[in-house]
Design a protein around this motif. Structure first.
Motif, short mmCIF file in Angstrom:
data_model
loop_
_atom_site.label_atom_id
_atom_site.label_comp_id
_atom_site.label_asym_id
_atom_site.label_seq_id
_atom_site.Cartn_x
_atom_site.Cartn_y
_atom_site.Cartn_z
N GLU A 175 0.83 -1.22 0.03
CA GLU A 175 -0.24 -0.08 0.02
C GLU A 175 0.95 1.20 0.04
O GLU A 175 0.62 2.10 -0.48
CB GLU A 175 -1.00 -0.09 1.12
CG GLU A 175 -2.28 -0.48 0.96
CD GLU A 175 -3.18 -0.33 2.03
OE1 GLU A 175 -3.01 0.36 2.73
OE2 GLU A 175 -4.28 -1.00 2.08
N GLU A 176 1.74 1.35 0.83
CA GLU A 176 2.98 2.31 0.96
C GLU A 176 3.45 2.41 -0.52
O GLU A 176 3.94 3.77 -0.90
CB GLU A 176 3.94 2.17 1.91
CG GLU A 176 3.23 2.10 3.53
CD GLU A 176 4.32 2.14 4.27
OE1 GLU A 176 5.29 1.71 4.19
OE2 GLU A 176 3.79 2.41 5.65
N SER B 61 1.33 4.34 -2.88
CA SER B 61 1.51 5.87 -2.48
C SER B 61 2.62 6.51 -2.96
O SER B 61 2.41 7.70 -3.68
CB SER B 61 1.02 6.12 -1.04
OG SER B 61 -0.50 5.60 -0.72
N LEU C 226 2.88 6.91 -6.77
CA LEU C 226 1.92 8.09 -7.08
C LEU C 226 2.45 9.40 -6.76
O LEU C 226 2.21 10.45 -7.60
CB LEU C 226 0.56 7.69 -6.65
CG LEU C 226 -0.16 6.54 -7.14
CD1 LEU C 226 -1.48 6.48 -6.67
CD2 LEU C 226 -0.25 6.38 -8.73
N ASP C 227 3.10 9.40 -5.67
CA ASP C 227 3.84 10.67 -5.28
C ASP C 227 5.16 11.12 -6.14
O ASP C 227 5.18 12.46 -6.25
CB ASP C 227 3.76 10.67 -3.60
CG ASP C 227 4.46 12.16 -3.26
OD1 ASP C 227 4.04 13.07 -3.57
OD2 ASP C 227 5.43 12.08 -2.41
N LYS D 140 -2.38 2.25 -12.51
CA LYS D 140 -2.41 3.70 -12.03
C LYS D 140 -1.06 4.41 -12.41
O LYS D 140 -1.01 5.53 -12.17
CB LYS D 140 -2.29 3.55 -10.39
CG LYS D 140 -3.84 3.11 -9.94
CD LYS D 140 -3.86 3.18 -8.45
CE LYS D 140 -5.30 2.88 -7.78
NZ LYS D 140 -5.18 3.11 -6.41
#
Length: 223
Positions: free
Chosen positions: A40-41, A44, A47-48, A75
């Motif tokens: 999950e991290e 994130s 995407l960042d 994504k």
């Protein structure tokens, strides 16, 4: 393409991440821009930071690496993913490739091969170490139903030996005398991908050498 490759590391062991970071940052053209400890991290962070590469383990808490790669395929398709795992099981390898990983390496891989894999994937290719590659080839030769790579084909057109359009294309190029390397350059695919397609079409046509391939192709009206 920037001269510096940006990388996110995902592994639930901080010592492993520290070791990989130290190894990578000895190279002037590689930069670790983020570290995380689960899938999950990883999503994130990617995407960042929009890194060029994500180097990710499989077995992690919260979300495993395969699920993270699957999600990032839609994504953040520009970020290439390399699996770095201690597991060499066929199930993990095939699921990782099917999820969209561009490379799969074992954690006992040497520095030279690790860096070679990173640069190969960064340049748009795929990299699987010898043992991993053997699993992929064996999977194709035994006609297992896990799809390793999606190959465009016209499902409405029947061809002798049930060859796909890509296999027919490669057959024509092989019989014209081109080597795997020349075919890979012509089609802008990795040499390993061409080898896999070639293995598959020879398996379907039940031949073991170029002479038999040529005879059978002519007898079947494929050339």
């Amino acid at each position: 393409m920037s001269n510096v490759t940006s990388i996110v590391l995902a592994d639930d062991h901080s010592l492993v991440r520290d070791g990989i970071r130290a190894l990578l940052e000895e190279e002037g053209d590689l930069k670790v821009v983020g570290e995380v400890s689960n899938g999950e991290e990883a999503i994130s962070m990617v995407l960042d930071k929009n890194p060029d590469l994500l180097i990710i383990d499989i077995r992690m808490p919260v979300m495993n690496g395969i699920d993270a790669v699957t999600e990032l395929k839609t994504k953040s398709p520009a970020t290439k993913c390399i699996i770095l795992s201690m597991h060499d099981s066929e199930e993990y390898i095939l699921k990782s490739v099917s999820a969209g990983a561009s490379g799969y390496l074992l954690k006992d891989t040497g520095k030279t091969e690790f860096l070679k894999a990173i640069h190969t994937v960064r340049q748009g290719g795929k990299y699987f170490s010898g043992d991993i590659s053997n699993v992929l080839v064996n999977n194709l030769l035994h006609s297992k139903k896990v799809q390793v790579e999606k190959v465009p084909e016209d499902k409405n057109t029947e061809t002798p030996f049930d060859l796909t359009s890509k296999e027919l294309q490669i057959l024509q190029l092989v019989l014209s005398g081109l080597t795997n390397k020349q075919i890979s350059e012509k089609l802008q695919k990795s040499k390993r991908t061409i080898e896999t397609h070639r293995f598959n079409l020879m398996r379907k046509m039940e031949v073991k050498n170029l002479m038999d391939l040529s005879k059978k192709a002519q007898a079947s009206g494929l050339v």
